[in-house]
Enzyme design. Structure first.
Site, PDB file in Angstrom:
ATOM      1  N   GLY A  10      82.697  -7.055  87.967  1.00  0.00           N
ATOM      2  CA  GLY A  10      81.258  -6.911  88.114  1.00  0.00           C
ATOM      3  C   GLY A  10      80.501  -7.165  86.827  1.00  0.00           C
ATOM      4  N   GLY A  11      81.137  -7.893  85.892  1.00  0.00           N
ATOM      5  CA  GLY A  11      80.421  -8.297  84.680  1.00  0.00           C
ATOM      6  C   GLY A  11      79.956  -7.162  83.809  1.00  0.00           C
ATOM      7  CB  SER A  65      85.654 -10.463  87.184  1.00  0.00           C
ATOM      8  OG  SER A  65      84.520 -11.137  86.677  1.00  0.00           O
TER       9      SER A  65
END
Length: 541
Positions: A140-141, A223
């Site tokens: 989710g960055g 991610s």
């Protein structure tokens, strides 16, 4: 007498159907009662508090142990998520003096956000004892994500019932990654990463009570979760003591610009947050921010994140001089790592996803300008060098997608593998379209994230089994070739070395026949990665 006998039998029956004591776990400060998932037979503990609420005076402080809670807590409800922001939505970098606003869509099935969010979920086979442990770090960055989107039972099934799974939450966005000199002087930098480490420490202390072996922990993330794995490998100068995990799995590892905490970019973000929160003129700005209403602060969080350049996230880790002592590529080059081995798997076209490169700019994007927006501190000479490297990779939009995907997702995994010196494995998911997050539905097929955000996987039983089990086989033994399932047909997966440079390709033919093959890493890709490493000081890597 007969009445007393019947009453005694009823009491005995009532006792026998009460929640089994084996499902109540005492972690010292609280007792948690798990529940049985009747679809899987696994015991689940949802919403276990692993740290005190990081609110008010505890904002931007190191995580602290929870206070004692009396009685038995029923752990059957997903916890509140951490406060959420979104993705950058700006056509140009805000550090080139422009802005825009957007926000991320959320699912109604996800619990509401709260600043009090340092919880974790655990799932374990009902008879678990001394099993290897997986700690899942969501993506989710560093600005959004939660535990509720992931189903740990999937991983237990893919490991043949031989793992305990822990899914953690950590502070995000402004709450987890606000930086600057004032945070350094009066608080804790990289609070979100410190939350992750605190959760790892909690696992070391308590996971045996849930049937897990603290000496066989693998941390796994996708991610920014995969990027977090890389950062924990180099944390504390590669000498985290006591040791918190033995293996790491980095799926599509996201390593964005990671500047020094007092670089002008983090300082400008701090100033913007202070102004939007009404604290810019306060005698003690950080103290004012700690007293700011959480909704006011989160609105600034959303605004500043949305003002970021499209495809990048404004809040991310920084070089703090203590937990992360230097840029990731520098630390990896030194080769001092926590953990014994790692597995890195990326999708073949990480940057092609529309949320990373705006498809609306397909006819107007210019490669030099795109690079400058992505990395504002690159020199003109460095930009020209990058343009030349990507000149033969199709149209400007194709070049932009390749630049985004390789610089922040693909190349960091190779830097990690090189540092591992033959103790790592590399995989490439090439099933079209092979975009970022396309891997999640294979190993989390029942997850809310996979169903809402990723394209449907290749519906082939052999492919799904071979791909998903690779991760779990690694977690079980640190070697994907050590298979628990004898029907798994994946061929031998060589370790990635500087001399060999081989990785496992997961693909299919046009006739939908699965393809599993060890292939040499593309030399052109490695040359481009060498370039990104060479400009690491300018791009924060």
């Amino acid at each position: 007498m007969q009445f007393l006998l019947v009453s005694g039998l009823l009491a005995a029956v009532t006792t026998s159907f009460a929640a089994p004591r084996a499902h109540v776990v005492d972690v010292g400060y609280a007792k948690y009662q798990g529940t049985v998932n009747h679809d899987t037979g696994n015991v689940e503990f949802l919403g276990i508090r692993y740290a005190a609420a990081p609110t008010d005076a505890m904002r931007w402080r190191e995580p602290q142990p929870p206070q004692s809670t009396p009685g038995v807590q029923l752990a059957d409800t997903p916890p509140y998520t951490c406060m959420q922001a979104g993705n950058g939505a700006n056509k140009v970098s805000p550090f080139l003096d422009n802005n825009s606003v957007s926000r991320r869509e959320t699912s109604p099935k996800v619990p509401p956000p709260s600043e009090d969010c340092l919880f974790l979920n655990i799932a374990a086979p009902s008879s678990a004892k001394n099993l290897p442990v997986i700690i899942w770090i969501h993506g989710g960055g560093y600005t959004w994500g939660d535990a509720a989107h992931y189903t740990p039972d999937d991983l237990i099934r893919e490991a043949g019932g031989q793992v305990v799974v822990v899914v953690i939450q950590y502070r995000l966005g402004v709450f987890g990654f606000l930086a600057g000199q004032k945070v350094h002087d009066g608080g804790a930098l990289n609070a979100g990463l410190l939350d992750q480490q605190f959760a790892f420490q909690w696992v070391q202390k308590h996971i045996s009570k849930f049937g897990g072996d603290p000496e066989k922990v693998t941390i796994w993330g996708q991610s920014c979760g995969g990027g977090s794995v890389i950062l924990h490998l180099v944390a504390n100068d590669g000498n985290t003591n006591p040791r918190l995990f033995r293996g790491g799995i980095a799926s599509s590892a996201y390593v964005p610009p990671q500047y020094a905490y007092n670089n002008w970019i983090p300082e400008r973000i701090f100033t913007e947050i202070s102004e939007q929160s009404g604290c810019s003129s306060a005698p003690d700005v950080l103290d004012c921010l700690r007293q700011t209403d959480v909704n006011v602060l989160n609105q600034a969080n959303i605004n500043v994140t949305a003002e970021g350049f499209y495809g990048l996230l404004t809040f991310s880790p920084v070089v703090d001089g203590k937990f992360i002592t230097d840029r990731p590529t520098v630390l990896l080059r030194r080769g001092k790592l926590n953990g014994d081995a790692a597995l890195a798997v990326a999708t073949h076209k990480e940057g092609d996803r529309p949320s990373l490169v705006d498809p609306k700019i397909a006819d107007t994007v210019k490669t030099p300008e795109y690079i400058q927006n992505l990395f504002p501190e690159l020199t003109r000479e460095q930009i020209d060098e990058a343009v030349a490297l990507y000149a033969d990779m199709g149209k400007p939009i194709d070049q932009a997608e390749a630049i985004n995907g390789e610089s922040t997702f693909t190349c960091p995994s190779y830097f990690m593998l090189r540092a591992l010196k033959g103790k790592g494995f590399k995989g490439d998911l090439a099933i079209p379209p092979a975009q970022h997050v396309d891997d999640i539905p294979y190993y989390f097929p029942n997850s809310l994230f996979g169903k809402l955000n990723a394209t449907p996987p290749f519906e082939n039983t052999e492919f799904k089994k071979n791909f998903a089990q690779s991760f779990l086989n690694f977690a079980l033994s640190l070697d994907p070739n050590d298979k628990w399932d004898t029907s798994n047909t994946l061929p031998y997966w060589p370790r990635w070395t500087e001399e060999g440079r081989e990785e496992m390709m997961f693909n299919k033919t046009e006739a939908d026949v699965p393809v599993f093959r060890a292939v040499p890493t593309d030399e052109g890709l490695l040359r481009r990665c060498d370039y990104w490493e060479s400009v690491g000081a300018n791009i924060g890597q």
